[in-house]
Design an enzyme around this catalytic site. Structure first.
Site: not given
Length: 478
Positions: A146-147
């Site tokens: 998700h980063g």
């Protein structure tokens, strides 16, 4: 002299997802795509797809070649670093299911693959081509941190490689540099970036609020209004009356995944007969299924569970000023009616809760919506990041997202996409996540949960199916 790989700063929201990660809390999103082979597919069709996807002649886009890096030279700060030893075969893998090759074995494999953290020493993504299903279909499971990218953007990237032409061949894999191409948007409902933008609400809200003096000046009034509604247990972007459930505990690293789809026409018919929206019906399905599940475990609280629901509001409909007439993005803390035994009552409660939440946002500007939504979910985001579980109470029991997808049948190198199921991120204090996406006349549900905290997760699929039938009966539709 060999030059050092280029370093690029990591923006605060992305860094937050990286820093929130732990052994028990991997912070990647995923997707499971199911394909039917083309009629002219030979016995080596999947192997040929794999070889094409891992070919050394295929350039990989920069997004998929960078990994996080920090050292003494970066003063401990996180940067993106290009991988100068990139190995495509580490990231793209060819798997086969054990006999008998049922969907059960496929979902179990996806759950296990989704349980393991991505290696920070390499770019943070994997793709698995999976064969061995008894019915001859082929699957692809992908996961990406998700980063690096949010789940909705990852789904859109996957969709960008698809075609409505079953005869088109030589199509790129999603990670290939040539994969990015302009396509006409093709969705069931007006597209919003709600679920995607929600991931960066805290950082975006703070940056925007600080940067716009007039909007920042109005924040105290908006905060007081939001807090007031929260104290009165009225739906808004903030919930102060969330019950504690078996889902709201610390989690382990093991994941379980369940997936199924239902015809959108069934859901739409219920909404039409009851004067509610498709999203209301989806939430009522989830509320009824969770109620039955918790009753089965003798764990149903007296007060209704609260779900955080990302929403997009059209500016012209919500009286929100917008220079481009786009969408205002926010989150509503919706009560799921789990305290009500009658499915019609649950749907009515969900509809009222969502309507109240949207009405609450209508009086706010776009910046205030972002900021209030960020405040509402801050305990859920900051708790895991700062290791405050058990100290900071979760503002909601679970996340339920409904993301629009392609309306028409899609193909990848002749293989027909027949199912598109999202996998999301359970976190400490929130062991269950439900995400669904519309595709080609169906609503595809993906349920991701902690294997230990949410036992027998597949039972929720049965309860969801029961709830559709119960809602149809209550609405008087067949």
């Amino acid at each position: 002299m060999v030059s050092l790989p280029k370093l690029r700063p990591i923006d605060p929201p992305s860094a937050a997802f990286l820093l929130a990660e732990s052994k028990n809390q991997p912070m990647h999103v995923g997707g499971l795509q199911l394909y039917e082979k083309p009629e002219d597919a030979g016995p080596d069709f999947v192997r040929e797809l794999f070889e094409a996807a891992t070919s050394s002649d295929e350039e990989v886009m920069p997004l998929f070649r960078k990994h996080p890096h920090r050292s003494v030279k970066t003063a401990g700060q996180l940067f993106w670093r290009d991988d100068d030893q990139f190995d495509i075969e580490h990231h793209v893998r060819h798997n086969a299911l054990p006999t008998p090759g049922r969907i059960r074995e496929l979902l179990d494999l996806c759950g296990r693959l989704h349980s393991t953290r991505l290696d920070w020493e390499r770019p943070l993504w994997e793709a698995h081509l999976i064969e061995g299903l008894a019915d001859g279909r082929v699957a692809m499971y992908t996961k990406i941190h998700h980063g690096l990218v949010d789940g909705i953007s990852a789904m859109r990237l996957m969709a960008s490689t698809m075609s409505s032409d079953p005869d088109e061949r030589g199509m790129a894999a999603p990670w290939a540099a040539r994969a990015v191409r302009t396509k006409k948007r093709d969705t069931d409902t007006p597209a919003t970036d709600a679920a995607a933008t929600l991931a960066s609400l805290p950082g975006d809200a703070l940056r925007t609020a600080i940067g716009v003096t007039a909007e920042a000046a109005g924040m105290p009034g908006a905060l007081i209004k939001t807090l007031s509604k929260g104290v009165r247990n009225e739906t808004s972007t903030l919930s102060l009356h969330t019950p504690k459930t078996m889902f709201n505990r610390n989690i382990t690293s093991a994941r379980r995944f369940a997936a199924q789809d239902w015809p959108i026409e069934r859901i739409r018919a219920i909404g039409k007969a009851t004067g509610t929206t498709i999203n209301d019906v989806v939430l009522a399905m989830c509320g009824g299924a969770i109620r039955t599940y918790l009753l089965e475990h003798d764990a149903l609280p007296d007060s209704p569970l609260v779900a955080m629901v990302p929403i997009g509001l059209k500016a012209k409909e919500s009286h929100l000023p917008s220079a481009e007439g786009g969408n205002a993005v926010g989150a509503v803390m919706a009560r799921l009616g789990t305290d009500l035994a009658d499915p019609a009552d649950r749907l009515e409660a969900v509809n009222k809760s969502m309507k109240d939440g949207k009405d609450a946002l209508k009086s706010l500007t776009p910046v205030q919506i972002l900021a209030m939504s960020a405040i509402g979910q801050a305990p859920a985001v900051l708790g895991p990041a700062l290791r405050l579980q058990g100290i900071v109470r979760s503002p909601y029991n679970l996340i339920i997202s409904n993301v629009p997808g392609p309306r028409t049948t899609q193909y990848w190198n002749g293989a027909k996409l027949v199912g598109n199921y999202p996998l999301s991120i359970p976190i400490n204090g929130m062991a269950l996540n439900i995400t669904c996406t519309s595709y080609d006349g169906n609503m595809d549900f993906g349920l991701t949960g902690c294997r230990r905290t949410v036992p027998h997760l597949q039972r929720l699929l049965t309860f969801l199916d029961d709830e559709v039938a119960a809602l149809e009966k209550a609405a008087g539709v067949s």
